[in-house]
Design a protein around this motif. Structure first.
Motif, PDB file in Angstrom:
ATOM      1  N   LEU A 255       6.905  16.455  -9.234  1.00 33.38           N
ATOM      2  CA  LEU A 255       7.911  16.185 -10.252  1.00 33.38           C
ATOM      3  C   LEU A 255       8.309  14.708 -10.246  1.00 33.38           C
ATOM      4  CD1 LEU A 255      10.021  17.002 -12.370  1.00 33.38           C
ATOM      5  CD2 LEU A 255      11.524  17.685 -10.478  1.00 33.38           C
ATOM      6  N   ASN A 256       8.563  14.164  -9.054  1.00 33.33           N
ATOM      7  CA  ASN A 256       8.940  12.763  -8.971  1.00 33.33           C
ATOM      8  C   ASN A 256       7.816  11.840  -9.417  1.00 33.33           C
ATOM      9  OD1 ASN A 256      11.539  13.270  -7.995  1.00 33.33           O
ATOM     10  ND2 ASN A 256      10.839  13.355  -5.871  1.00 33.33           N
ATOM     11  N   LEU A 257       6.590  12.193  -9.077  1.00 33.78           N
ATOM     12  CA  LEU A 257       5.450  11.375  -9.475  1.00 33.78           C
ATOM     13  C   LEU A 257       5.259  11.405 -10.985  1.00 33.78           C
ATOM     14  CD1 LEU A 257       3.142   9.571  -8.572  1.00 33.78           C
ATOM     15  CD2 LEU A 257       1.747  11.620  -8.225  1.00 33.78           C
TER      16      LEU A 257
ATOM     17  N   PHE B  35       0.849  -1.189   0.000  1.00 37.49           N
ATOM     18  CA  PHE B  35       0.000   0.000   0.000  1.00 37.49           C
ATOM     19  C   PHE B  35       0.884   1.238   0.000  1.00 37.49           C
ATOM     20  CE2 PHE B  35       0.958  -0.817   4.399  1.00 37.49           C
ATOM     21  CZ  PHE B  35       1.031   0.425   5.007  1.00 37.49           C
ATOM     22  N   TRP B  36       0.383   2.332  -0.552  1.00 41.25           N
ATOM     23  CA  TRP B  36       1.105   3.614  -0.609  1.00 41.25           C
ATOM     24  C   TRP B  36       2.518   3.415  -1.149  1.00 41.25           C
ATOM     25  CZ3 TRP B  36      -0.185   6.818   4.445  1.00 41.25           C
ATOM     26  CH2 TRP B  36      -1.562   7.064   4.474  1.00 41.25           C
ATOM     27  N   THR B  37       2.623   2.986  -2.386  1.00 44.11           N
ATOM     28  CA  THR B  37       3.922   2.601  -2.948  1.00 44.11           C
ATOM     29  C   THR B  37       4.487   3.607  -3.948  1.00 44.11           C
ATOM     30  OG1 THR B  37       2.835   1.300  -4.675  1.00 44.11           O
ATOM     31  CG2 THR B  37       3.446   0.156  -2.638  1.00 44.11           C
ATOM     32  N   ARG B  38       3.855   4.741  -4.133  1.00 50.16           N
ATOM     33  CA  ARG B  38       4.351   5.730  -5.079  1.00 50.16           C
ATOM     34  C   ARG B  38       4.796   6.988  -4.344  1.00 50.16           C
ATOM     35  NH1 ARG B  38       4.141   1.809  -7.218  1.00 50.16           N
ATOM     36  NH2 ARG B  38       3.105   1.136  -9.127  1.00 50.16           N
ATOM     37  N   PRO B  39       5.775   7.720  -4.902  1.00 51.65           N
ATOM     38  CA  PRO B  39       6.182   8.998  -4.299  1.00 51.65           C
ATOM     39  C   PRO B  39       5.086  10.043  -4.485  1.00 51.65           C
ATOM     40  CG  PRO B  39       7.284   8.678  -6.409  1.00 51.65           C
ATOM     41  CD  PRO B  39       6.540   7.403  -6.120  1.00 51.65           C
TER      42      PRO B  39
ATOM     43  N   ASP C 292      15.751   0.674  -8.653  1.00 47.63           N
ATOM     44  CA  ASP C 292      14.359   0.611  -8.179  1.00 47.63           C
ATOM     45  C   ASP C 292      13.734   1.996  -8.139  1.00 47.63           C
ATOM     46  OD1 ASP C 292      12.080  -0.788  -7.314  1.00 47.63           O
ATOM     47  OD2 ASP C 292      12.511  -0.342  -5.227  1.00 47.63           O
ATOM     48  N   SER C 293      14.290   2.923  -8.883  1.00 42.11           N
ATOM     49  CA  SER C 293      13.761   4.284  -8.911  1.00 42.11           C
ATOM     50  C   SER C 293      12.300   4.295  -9.342  1.00 42.11           C
ATOM     51  CB  SER C 293      14.584   5.132  -9.883  1.00 42.11           C
ATOM     52  OG  SER C 293      14.048   6.420 -10.005  1.00 42.11           O
ATOM     53  N   GLY C 294      11.521   5.143  -8.685  1.00 50.66           N
ATOM     54  CA  GLY C 294      10.107   5.269  -9.008  1.00 50.66           C
ATOM     55  C   GLY C 294       9.187   4.664  -7.976  1.00 50.66           C
ATOM     56  N   HIS C 295       9.753   3.884  -7.057  1.00 45.91           N
ATOM     57  CA  HIS C 295       8.957   3.299  -5.982  1.00 45.91           C
ATOM     58  C   HIS C 295       9.137   4.089  -4.692  1.00 45.91           C
ATOM     59  CE1 HIS C 295       8.351  -0.933  -7.949  1.00 45.91           C
ATOM     60  NE2 HIS C 295       7.609   0.015  -8.481  1.00 45.91           N
ATOM     61  N   TRP C 296       8.435   3.671  -3.646  1.00 44.41           N
ATOM     62  CA  TRP C 296       8.395   4.451  -2.421  1.00 44.41           C
ATOM     63  C   TRP C 296       9.757   4.640  -1.783  1.00 44.41           C
ATOM     64  CZ3 TRP C 296      10.095   1.280   1.530  1.00 44.41           C
ATOM     65  CH2 TRP C 296       9.887  -0.105   1.378  1.00 44.41           C
TER      66      TRP C 296
ATOM     67  N   LEU D 223      11.270  11.569 -17.932  1.00 45.86           N
ATOM     68  CA  LEU D 223      12.240  10.614 -17.404  1.00 45.86           C
ATOM     69  C   LEU D 223      13.560  10.724 -18.162  1.00 45.86           C
ATOM     70  CD1 LEU D 223      13.096   8.191 -15.676  1.00 45.86           C
ATOM     71  CD2 LEU D 223      11.977   6.696 -17.346  1.00 45.86           C
ATOM     72  N   HIS D 224      13.484  10.833 -19.466  1.00 48.32           N
ATOM     73  CA  HIS D 224      14.678  10.969 -20.298  1.00 48.32           C
ATOM     74  C   HIS D 224      15.473  12.211 -19.895  1.00 48.32           C
ATOM     75  CE1 HIS D 224      16.846  12.103 -24.064  1.00 48.32           C
ATOM     76  NE2 HIS D 224      16.999  10.794 -24.191  1.00 48.32           N
ATOM     77  N   GLU D 225      14.770  13.286 -19.663  1.00 52.12           N
ATOM     78  CA  GLU D 225      15.415  14.539 -19.277  1.00 52.12           C
ATOM     79  C   GLU D 225      16.042  14.443 -17.896  1.00 52.12           C
ATOM     80  OE1 GLU D 225      13.540  18.819 -18.301  1.00 52.12           O
ATOM     81  OE2 GLU D 225      13.277  18.192 -20.400  1.00 52.12           O
TER      82      GLU D 225
END
Length: 502
Positions: free
Chosen positions: A101-103, A92-96, A434-438, A112-114
């Motif tokens: 900006l991060n989301l 549960f609650w696994t996204r920033p 693992d970038s992008g997760h909590w 993401l490329h930038e």
């Protein structure tokens, strides 16, 4: 209200990248789909490749089939129901969420490329969240539709950014035929060059299927495609070699017997990627896959590398103490000198054995049933792996297995501890952020986190280059020498292939 979108471009990570002088390759960056766009792809796949019964209303129904959807029943159950069914508490609650900006970075390839360049990361392999779940969908038609739509969607949206980003293709593994069909489509039609397989398939134990679906869903065994598998997956491994793609896995062990807390998600989460990775790794090793396919390498993402170092050492130790010749010499029940054993019992047994020495039997206690001779094939458990000496274990393991590790996981030191590892070798850990997760909301912090391990003398500067650059180059060019062609790391990849890098 006007929102300022300008941001500093010289992050600490970017400065570190300039200092290093070699590329940073991240093997595990997570993204999530933009639902309306993905559903368009799913409807298109359903309309052209599936039965009308499944295609009708597929956009509304596919979420019911996702593995996460079945776990969500925890939130609808009472505590009595959770206890009755032993329903594992799900993620549960696994996204920033504390930084838009991060989301947004998680969902938008252009952004993401930038930001990847802001972070000093030269190239990244992308693991879309839906792609990691799709191969675990139980319903075959839905599974194949979602995998096909997922692969097509991500091939399209990342195509313009291929100089720095490449998405994996989700390959279902319920049967070799299903796996080969999607693999060929992903590589030959969509042009994808990286793939991800599930670490296992849950299959019902045949003896319990007669008790109905509810029991069969719980009485399961874990098929890991190598040792004791339901099918012969060699045709799939051969196809990977033919199409020049390296199988990677990013699978969950959550919900397995020792990760089934009904109240605590963290209890279920800790170690579960490593557990799932180890199950597959041991299966590939003992099932002889690395023996039969000497050029095929495998990568295990998000579980860290400590378990890899532990397993490598454990395999060597088990060979030393459980190889066929050692067993015959030291553990064969036929070796027991019964007269000498009886003398020891008579001399030292006292009241414990008095009057009962006629019941001594073989002297093996409750293991007496193992006295019967074993078949020769049952004695050598390393035979299928092609192991006849400990150096074979070193070669089968270190030449085939790679371990994705997060940028702040200090346990990577175990993988690089050449004094402790057998034969003084590095276990092949590389950056899988693992970038992008909590736990890793900001992609621009990754290189700085990693370099801090050098500053704290946890790993050396040489280890760092293997971690960030050499090991991923080695893995992804092992079958496809052109993997990095046209990318920001093409020059370094050419130098590596020419033997100019270690």
């Amino acid at each position: 209200m006007t929102i300022a979108l300008d941001r500093p471009r010289k992050t600490k990570s970017a400065q570190i990248r300039e200092k290093l002088g070699y590329p940073i390759i991240d093997t595990d960056v997570h993204t999530q789909e933009f639902p309306p766009a993905f559903l368009d792809y799913l409807e298109q796949v359903a309309g052209t490749a599936l039965s009308f019964a499944l295609a009708e209303g597929i956009a509304q129904r596919f979420q019911e089939h996702l593995p996460g959807a079945s776990r969500s029943k925890w939130f609808k159950q009472s505590w009595d129901e959770r206890r009755t069914y032993r329903t594992a508490r799900p993620p549960f609650w696994t996204r920033p969420t504390n930084d838009a900006l991060n989301l947004a970075t998680v969902s938008l390839p252009k952004l993401l490329h930038e930001r990847l360049q802001e972070a000093g990361t030269d190239f990244a392999v992308v693991y879309p969240n839906l792609a990691t779940m799709a191969p675990h969908i139980g319903n075959e038609e839905m599974r194949r539709a979602v995998c096909r739509a997922t692969n097509t969607y991500h091939a399209d949206i990342f195509r313009s950014y291929s100089d720095r980003l490449t998405p994996i293709a989700a390959i279902p593994m319920n049967t070799p035929e299903e796996a080969i069909a999607e693999l060929e489509y992903a590589v030959k039609v969509l042009g994808l060059k990286a793939i991800q397989i599930p670490g296992h398939v849950r299959r019902p134990i045949p003896a319990f299927e007669k008790y109905g679906e509810e029991v069969a869903n719980e009485a399961i065994w874990i098929d890991t495609f190598g040792l004791d598998s339901k099918y012969d997956y060699d045709p799939f491994w051969a196809k990977c070699v033919e199409l020049k793609v390296v199988p990677t896995t990013h699978s969950s062990g959550m919900g397995w017997i020792n990760r089934r807390s009904i109240s605590n998600y963290q209890y279920n989460h800790i170690g579960h990627f490593a557990s799932a990775g180890e199950a597959l790794c041991k299966s590939l090793f003992f099932g002889g896959v690395t023996h039969r396919f000497p050029t095929l390498k495998f990568a295990f993402l998000e579980g860290g590398a400590a378990w890899g170092a532990s397993l490598y050492t454990d395999l060597i130790w088990h060979w030393d103490t459980r190889n066929k010749d050692h067993l015959v010499e030291n553990n064969n029940p036929a070796n027991v000198n019964y007269e000498e054993l009886l003398e020891f019992y008579t001399r030292y047994g006292g009241e414990l054995v008095h009057g009962r020495l006629d019941q001594l039997g073989s002297g093996l206690g409750f293991h007496a049933d193992l006295v019967s001779p074993l078949e020769p094939g049952d004695l050598d458990e390393f035979a299928v792996a092609g192991v006849t000496k400990p150096e074979d274990i070193r070669d089968r393991f270190l030449n085939h297995f790679y371990f994705g590790t997060e940028s702040d996981d200090t346990r990577v030191a175990q993988a690089f501890n050449r004094k402790a590892n057998p034969y003084g070798d590095r276990v092949k850990a590389f950056l899988g952020s693992d970038s992008g997760h909590w736990d890793v909301p900001d992609i621009t912090a990754i290189a700085a986190n990693t370099y801090s391990m050098v500053e704290r003398k946890i790993i050396s500067e040489e280890d760092l280059q293997y971690f960030l650059s050499i090991h991923p180059l080695e893995l992804y060019t092992s079958l496809n020498r052109d993997f990095f062609k046209g990318t920001a790391v093409e020059k370094t990849a050419d130098e590596f292939l020419a033997g100019k890098l270690s």
